[in-house]
Design an enzyme around this catalytic site. Sequence first.
Site, mmCIF file in Angstrom:
data_model
loop_
_atom_site.group_PDB
_atom_site.id
_atom_site.type_symbol
_atom_site.label_atom_id
_atom_site.label_comp_id
_atom_site.label_asym_id
_atom_site.label_seq_id
_atom_site.Cartn_x
_atom_site.Cartn_y
_atom_site.Cartn_z
ATOM 1 C CG ASP A 51 -1.931 -1.107 1.215
ATOM 2 O OD1 ASP A 51 -1.979 -1.850 0.218
ATOM 3 O OD2 ASP A 51 -2.682 -1.237 2.192
ATOM 4 C CG ASP A 68 -12.771 -2.388 0.320
ATOM 5 O OD1 ASP A 68 -12.329 -3.499 0.010
ATOM 6 O OD2 ASP A 68 -12.291 -1.319 -0.094
#
Length: 241
Positions: free
Chosen positions: A8, A129
């Site tokens: 990330d 998500d």
Amino acid sequence: MILFPAIDIRDGKAVRLVQGDYGRETQYDDDPVVAARRWVNGGASWLHVVDLDGARAGEPVNLEHVRRIVAAINVPVQLGGGLRDSKKVEEAFSSGAERVVLGTAAVRDPEMAEAIAAAHGDRVVASVDARAGKVAAEGWTQESELGATEVIAELSGRGIRRFVYTPVDVDGLMEGPDLDSLGEVAGSTEGEVIYSGGIGSLDDLGAVAGLGLENVEGVIVGRALYEQRFTIAEAQDALGS
């Protein structure tokens, strides 16, 4: 099952968030290329890269870092973060990504996601998500009333054949995966599912594999690898890969 080490990127560094909270960030590598080389040298066959700045900005911010990662390794990369229209998707492919991961774009505009999938087939992944079963978007900063399973079922009907599923409630905590919701999600589509969230031990990986869900293709792992809870090889053994 495939192990997908996560990289990330935020402010040019490799970081991890806790429960999708940008205020709960840990920096691990000053250069994401260092992380990429470490995971590939350890035996990783794929990398999962997220442009966190792009996820918040609504457009890619760290494509130059993606190009550097791709140039430094010899395994494919799937890339997400800020890919909200066909032009941004083309830019992601031009950076060297093998797959693109649509997040907010897929949730907010299923018709556009359908068109992108029609153009690029298996190279398109939808990321769903969820907090408490409800889909979160805009870099995890906004929640909707849509259920994860209904979103995945609709996108499956529109030709999306691969999904990343993250229960944000457990993400980054390393306290175990949400196996119940994974089972529900896998049952809502005939497409491939890649699970992400809560992995902290080899037992956690074994628990995902032990569900025996034929369409769960792999598991994304971030913090547990950075904090050396286990190696790439050990994780792959636990997943049976």
